[in-house]
Design an enzyme around this catalytic site. Structure first.
Site, PDB file in Angstrom:
ATOM      1  N   THR A  10     -20.667  -2.776  -9.159  1.00  0.00           N
ATOM      2  CA  THR A  10     -20.923  -4.115  -8.636  1.00  0.00           C
ATOM      3  C   THR A  10     -21.115  -4.011  -7.131  1.00  0.00           C
ATOM      4  OG1 THR A  10     -18.621  -4.723  -8.135  1.00  0.00           O
ATOM      5  CG2 THR A  10     -19.399  -5.114 -10.397  1.00  0.00           C
ATOM      6  N   GLU A  11     -21.849  -4.940  -6.578  1.00  0.00           N
ATOM      7  CA  GLU A  11     -22.103  -4.934  -5.136  1.00  0.00           C
ATOM      8  C   GLU A  11     -20.841  -5.124  -4.320  1.00  0.00           C
ATOM      9  OE1 GLU A  11     -23.398  -9.130  -6.566  1.00  0.00           O
ATOM     10  OE2 GLU A  11     -23.230  -7.108  -7.356  1.00  0.00           O
ATOM     11  N   LEU A  12     -19.774  -5.635  -4.951  1.00  0.00           N
ATOM     12  CA  LEU A  12     -18.522  -5.875  -4.228  1.00  0.00           C
ATOM     13  C   LEU A  12     -17.739  -4.593  -3.972  1.00  0.00           C
ATOM     14  CD1 LEU A  12     -18.367  -8.852  -3.592  1.00  0.00           C
ATOM     15  CD2 LEU A  12     -19.185  -8.664  -5.929  1.00  0.00           C
TER      16      LEU A  12
END
Length: 523
Positions: free
Chosen positions: A322-324
């Site tokens: 995920t981009e997080l």
């Protein structure tokens, strides 16, 4: 200086006109206790006023008035600079009603901008956003009529065009951790994500501002292991111990050790998606996977790809991210989005975008609200409502393969019967439109970058060929004109060899994905 204070005392340090920045991902990592205290102070005293609020990810849950909606009051906020506001209804209302200045900018650029501000640099220089609504030639991300200042500038370096996202001073950083010692050293052991707490704290300190940290519990000074410290105490001015209800791990989960890396759960025990148009889309999208690749999944329809991959037993052939900042494991869906079960690693938000922006993603699976005949996609504006791009622009402009996932129209009623799709009632709003309301993904820029782009719906599959959306596959049992063309606002190019979609994805049990992936080798 005594650092441990009440939430009321901490927010009393915020002054009129301050720029206040928050790390957040939905409600992951968000200092809810402090936001609630700031709202209470404003409602009781009318202060502080005219704040600039900045955050990279969306902040809220779209159901309650938690998150950024605490600050969604006229007079409290003058300007909002963020990546997404779709889950903050009150704040979005201020934008829609032209009550505040607003900029919707790419999430990845914003979280990298905090580092540039910390280092006293002029801004973040990148190609992210070229050809989209954040390009200054197409609006510069301005999202309300009263928004006038240019925060994004087109510049040239050695004959090449770049975008400069300009720095601005951050006076208050409101961050969050799990445990702080009395000196302000912050650990994040039970947090689902690290986010960008460190560069935001550095930015506020180097701008002459303050840092307020919300934590779950307090430790004696000097008792935390130095390698557990994610934000050093030299950067933290005030510590607030939160009520547990205001310190949840995600928007809906108080604490799950599988989301913080403290426990591995059997992924086979996760619920299996029922056979529906969502599962058909996820299965067909999953056919674009390849073994030994690094993948990003968006929220909504795309997160079904992870569920299908788990059901088909191919999770160990892929690395989902995920981009997080999560790497490996299985990204969580719904209001747990952003976290991951069984992650192999969790890194800082801005560092994940360094990897993404440089081309590290082999493929991404993203949603799409509107698609036009040039292959442009809108996910950021719906009529008068500005939602923002989140990480969509960073991710969609840099992944080698981009797969957009979603239904052909909004509100259609469909049935899957005997391996075929049947349209019971057509949708009320087409998603394939003559011209998108806002360009969040540019089909022409994508073609210049040499990306492979696929648009997967439950009824048909499209690609871009020679700058034009082209229909390549149709679901078994459907009539091209009556069931596909009639639900589109324009007529796309039709491939010379129009193929049926894989019949197996319309069956209750599929079982073909593993064999498909093993037949492929990473290019």
């Amino acid at each position: 200086m005594r650092k441990v204070v009440s939430a009321a005392e901490a927010v009393s340090k915020i002054q009129d006109g301050d720029t206040v920045a928050w790390p957040t991902a939905g409600l992951i990592g968000f200092a809810e206790h402090i936001a609630a205290a700031l709202e209470q102070r404003f409602l009781e005293s009318g202060a502080p006023r005219n704040l600039t609020i900045a955050h990279g990810s969306g902040c809220g849950d779209g159901r309650t008035h938690r998150g950024m909606d605490h600050l969604g009051h006229e007079g409290l906020v003058k300007r909002l600079v963020c990546g997404h506001t779709g889950h903050a209804q009150k704040m979005a209302g201020l934008i829609r009603d032209n009550k505040i200045e607003a900029y919707m900018l790419p999430q990845g650029v914003l979280v990298q901008l905090w580092r540039q501000i910390a280092g006293r640099k002029p801004g973040a220089i990148t190609k992210i956003g070229m050809g989209t609504f954040v390009d200054p030639r197409l609006g510069g991300g301005k999202s309300s009529p009263q928004t006038s200042e240019d925060l994004v500038k087109l510049i040239e370096i050695e004959g090449e065009e770049w975008l400069l996202y300009r720095s601005f001073p951050i006076k208050v950083a409101v961050i969050r951790g799990t445990v702080a010692d009395e000196n302000g050293n912050l650990s994040m052991d039970k947090e689902a994500l690290f986010l960008e707490a460190l560069p935001l704290a550095q930015a506020a300190r180097n701008c002459g501002g303050i840092v307020i940290a919300q934590v779950e519990s307090l430790a004696k000074a000097g008792t935390l292991h130095p390698k557990r410290i994610k934000v050093p105490g030299i950067l933290v001015d005030y510590i607030v111990v939160a009520d547990p209800a205001n310190h949840m791990q995600t928007a809906v989960t108080q604490f799950n050790p599988a989301l913080s890396g403290d426990l591995k759960v059997p992924l086979g025990q996760l619920p299996v998606m029922p056979l529906s148009e969502r599962k058909i889309i996820a299965r067909r999208a999953a056919m674009e996977l390849a073994p030994d690749t690094v993948i990003n999944l968006g929220i909504g329809a795309p997160d079904g790809v992870a569920s299908v991959a788990a059901e088909e037993g191919v999770m160990d052939m892929l690395t989902l991210t995920t981009e997080l900042g999560t790497i490996g494991g299985m990204p969580a869906g719904g209001l747990d989005f952003g976290s991951a079960y069984n992650a192999e690693a969790i890194i800082e938000h801005q560092s994940q975008f360094d990897f993404y922006d440089g081309g590290g993603l082999d493929a991404t699976f993203l949603g799409a609200a509107q698609i036009d005949r040039q292959g442009n996609v809108n996910v950021s504006k719906f009529g008068p409502r500005f939602v923002g791009p989140g990480g969509f622009i960073n991710i969609s402009q840099t992944a080698k393969t981009v797969v957009f996932c979603g239904t052909l129209s909004v509100g259609a009623e469909l049935a899957v019967e005997q391996g075929q799709l049947r349209i019971l009632k057509e949708g009320h709003t087409p998603k394939f439109v003559e011209q998108v309301d806002q360009i969040t993904f540019s089909g022409s820029v994508s073609q210049q970058n040499g990306q492979r782009v696929v648009y997967v719906t439950e009824r048909a599959v499209f690609v871009i060929e020679d700058g034009e959306l082209t229909l390549t596959e149709i679901a078994p049992g459907l009539d091209l004109e009556a069931d596909v063309m009639s639900a589109m606002a324009f007529r796309p190019r039709i491939a010379v060899e129009l193929r049926p979609m894989n019949a197996g994805i319309f069956q209750p049990v599929w079982g073909e994905l593993s064999a498909l992936l093993t037949s492929r080798v990473k290019n």
